[in-house]
Design a protein around this motif. Sequence first.
Motif, PDB file in Angstrom:
ATOM      1  N   ALA A  38       0.814  -1.211   0.000  1.00 47.91           N
ATOM      2  CA  ALA A  38       0.000   0.000   0.000  1.00 47.91           C
ATOM      3  C   ALA A  38       0.854   1.270   0.000  1.00 47.91           C
ATOM      4  O   ALA A  38       0.478   2.267  -0.629  1.00 47.91           O
ATOM      5  CB  ALA A  38      -0.938   0.004   1.208  1.00 47.91           C
ATOM      6  N   LEU A  39       1.991   1.249   0.685  1.00 47.12           N
ATOM      7  CA  LEU A  39       2.828   2.440   0.796  1.00 47.12           C
ATOM      8  C   LEU A  39       4.028   2.426  -0.149  1.00 47.12           C
ATOM      9  O   LEU A  39       4.774   3.389  -0.205  1.00 47.12           O
ATOM     10  CB  LEU A  39       3.307   2.622   2.240  1.00 47.12           C
ATOM     11  CG  LEU A  39       2.209   2.830   3.274  1.00 47.12           C
ATOM     12  CD1 LEU A  39       2.808   2.947   4.662  1.00 47.12           C
ATOM     13  CD2 LEU A  39       1.358   4.054   2.942  1.00 47.12           C
ATOM     14  N   GLY A  40       4.231   1.329  -0.844  1.00 48.41           N
ATOM     15  CA  GLY A  40       5.266   1.277  -1.858  1.00 48.41           C
ATOM     16  C   GLY A  40       6.674   1.034  -1.363  1.00 48.41           C
ATOM     17  O   GLY A  40       7.625   1.464  -2.000  1.00 48.41           O
ATOM     18  N   PHE A  41       6.826   0.350  -0.231  1.00 49.49           N
ATOM     19  CA  PHE A  41       8.193   0.007   0.186  1.00 49.49           C
ATOM     20  C   PHE A  41       8.449  -1.488   0.096  1.00 49.49           C
ATOM     21  O   PHE A  41       9.369  -2.023   0.702  1.00 49.49           O
ATOM     22  CB  PHE A  41       8.540   0.574   1.572  1.00 49.49           C
ATOM     23  CG  PHE A  41       7.766   0.026   2.740  1.00 49.49           C
ATOM     24  CD1 PHE A  41       8.238  -1.065   3.456  1.00 49.49           C
ATOM     25  CD2 PHE A  41       6.585   0.614   3.140  1.00 49.49           C
ATOM     26  CE1 PHE A  41       7.548  -1.564   4.549  1.00 49.49           C
ATOM     27  CE2 PHE A  41       5.880   0.136   4.228  1.00 49.49           C
ATOM     28  CZ  PHE A  41       6.361  -0.969   4.937  1.00 49.49           C
ATOM     29  N   SER A  42       7.672  -2.173  -0.748  1.00 46.41           N
ATOM     30  CA  SER A  42       7.831  -3.621  -0.898  1.00 46.41           C
ATOM     31  C   SER A  42       9.110  -3.994  -1.641  1.00 46.41           C
ATOM     32  O   SER A  42       9.492  -5.162  -1.662  1.00 46.41           O
ATOM     33  CB  SER A  42       6.616  -4.227  -1.598  1.00 46.41           C
ATOM     34  OG  SER A  42       6.460  -3.659  -2.883  1.00 46.41           O
ATOM     35  N   ALA A  43       9.804  -3.031  -2.247  1.00 47.49           N
ATOM     36  CA  ALA A  43      11.074  -3.326  -2.916  1.00 47.49           C
ATOM     37  C   ALA A  43      12.168  -3.666  -1.907  1.00 47.49           C
ATOM     38  O   ALA A  43      13.162  -4.280  -2.253  1.00 47.49           O
ATOM     39  CB  ALA A  43      11.501  -2.141  -3.777  1.00 47.49           C
ATOM     40  N   SER A  44      11.994  -3.264  -0.669  1.00 49.30           N
ATOM     41  CA  SER A  44      12.952  -3.597   0.383  1.00 49.30           C
ATOM     42  C   SER A  44      12.530  -4.908   1.025  1.00 49.30           C
ATOM     43  O   SER A  44      11.552  -4.958   1.782  1.00 49.30           O
ATOM     44  CB  SER A  44      13.011  -2.487   1.432  1.00 49.30           C
ATOM     45  OG  SER A  44      13.766  -2.917   2.537  1.00 49.30           O
ATOM     46  N   ALA A  45      13.272  -5.961   0.728  1.00 51.96           N
ATOM     47  CA  ALA A  45      12.922  -7.289   1.257  1.00 51.96           C
ATOM     48  C   ALA A  45      12.956  -7.309   2.777  1.00 51.96           C
ATOM     49  O   ALA A  45      12.080  -7.892   3.415  1.00 51.96           O
ATOM     50  CB  ALA A  45      13.865  -8.341   0.690  1.00 51.96           C
ATOM     51  N   ALA A  46      13.951  -6.668   3.387  1.00 51.57           N
ATOM     52  CA  ALA A  46      14.079  -6.691   4.848  1.00 51.57           C
ATOM     53  C   ALA A  46      12.873  -6.051   5.513  1.00 51.57           C
ATOM     54  O   ALA A  46      12.318  -6.601   6.466  1.00 51.57           O
ATOM     55  CB  ALA A  46      15.359  -5.974   5.277  1.00 51.57           C
ATOM     56  N   LEU A  47      12.468  -4.902   5.019  1.00 52.62           N
ATOM     57  CA  LEU A  47      11.326  -4.221   5.644  1.00 52.62           C
ATOM     58  C   LEU A  47      10.008  -4.901   5.327  1.00 52.62           C
ATOM     59  O   LEU A  47       9.112  -4.930   6.163  1.00 52.62           O
ATOM     60  CB  LEU A  47      11.297  -2.768   5.208  1.00 52.62           C
ATOM     61  CG  LEU A  47      12.442  -1.979   5.805  1.00 52.62           C
ATOM     62  CD1 LEU A  47      12.373  -0.531   5.416  1.00 52.62           C
ATOM     63  CD2 LEU A  47      12.449  -2.114   7.305  1.00 52.62           C
ATOM     64  N   THR A  48       9.899  -5.442   4.137  1.00 56.46           N
ATOM     65  CA  THR A  48       8.665  -6.144   3.792  1.00 56.46           C
ATOM     66  C   THR A  48       8.475  -7.360   4.688  1.00 56.46           C
ATOM     67  O   THR A  48       7.413  -7.543   5.281  1.00 56.46           O
ATOM     68  CB  THR A  48       8.680  -6.565   2.312  1.00 56.46           C
ATOM     69  OG1 THR A  48       8.762  -5.382   1.505  1.00 56.46           O
ATOM     70  CG2 THR A  48       7.433  -7.341   1.949  1.00 56.46           C
ATOM     71  N   TRP A  49       9.506  -8.192   4.797  1.00 56.82           N
ATOM     72  CA  TRP A  49       9.412  -9.372   5.655  1.00 56.82           C
ATOM     73  C   TRP A  49       9.205  -8.984   7.110  1.00 56.82           C
ATOM     74  O   TRP A  49       8.424  -9.624   7.825  1.00 56.82           O
ATOM     75  CB  TRP A  49      10.644 -10.268   5.498  1.00 56.82           C
ATOM     76  CG  TRP A  49      10.551 -11.111   4.276  1.00 56.82           C
ATOM     77  CD1 TRP A  49      11.244 -10.950   3.108  1.00 56.82           C
ATOM     78  CD2 TRP A  49       9.686 -12.229   4.072  1.00 56.82           C
ATOM     79  NE1 TRP A  49      10.870 -11.900   2.200  1.00 56.82           N
ATOM     80  CE2 TRP A  49       9.911 -12.703   2.767  1.00 56.82           C
ATOM     81  CE3 TRP A  49       8.748 -12.871   4.856  1.00 56.82           C
ATOM     82  CZ2 TRP A  49       9.232 -13.794   2.235  1.00 56.82           C
ATOM     83  CZ3 TRP A  49       8.066 -13.960   4.333  1.00 56.82           C
ATOM     84  CH2 TRP A  49       8.313 -14.409   3.037  1.00 56.82           C
ATOM     85  N   ASN A  50       9.894  -7.958   7.558  1.00 54.28           N
ATOM     86  CA  ASN A  50       9.729  -7.484   8.930  1.00 54.28           C
ATOM     87  C   ASN A  50       8.280  -7.084   9.180  1.00 54.28           C
ATOM     88  O   ASN A  50       7.677  -7.487  10.175  1.00 54.28           O
ATOM     89  CB  ASN A  50      10.671  -6.301   9.185  1.00 54.28           C
ATOM     90  CG  ASN A  50      10.526  -5.744  10.569  1.00 54.28           C
ATOM     91  OD1 ASN A  50      10.523  -6.463  11.553  1.00 54.28           O
ATOM     92  ND2 ASN A  50      10.400  -4.438  10.642  1.00 54.28           N
TER      93      ASN A  50
END
Length: 120
Positions: free
Chosen positions: A84-96
């Motif tokens: 929704a916020l567009g930070f899914s390109a960062s694997a670490a933050l997405t998984w977190n």
Amino acid sequence: MGKQHWQDWINGLLGLWIFGSPWLLSHSMVTEVPVAGGILGMWNLSVVGLAVVVICAIALYRFNTLAEWINLLSGAWLVVSPLALGFSASAALTWNSVVSGSLIVIFAGWCLYDARNSRL
């Protein structure tokens, strides 16, 4: 003090993790992949993490199902927020975000289930 659930303690710790994770993960959402939603993702995790901690503190002081529903919805938001916020390109933050949010949903739902069954 009202009835305490051990799940609220775990959700409180998860909230602390979520709050501090943008810094504890070395700003990976900003430096790992330069995405437009990186800063927004940092703020999202910090605000939602702080909200979870506050709601858990309230639930531990005086249990009510509204606090658990708010935590359940906060956890669900964490699961969908990378997209929704567009930070899914960062694997670490997405998984977190997805794993922490899923655990919050599970533990808040567990509290709601316990509360419902204790009244029956």
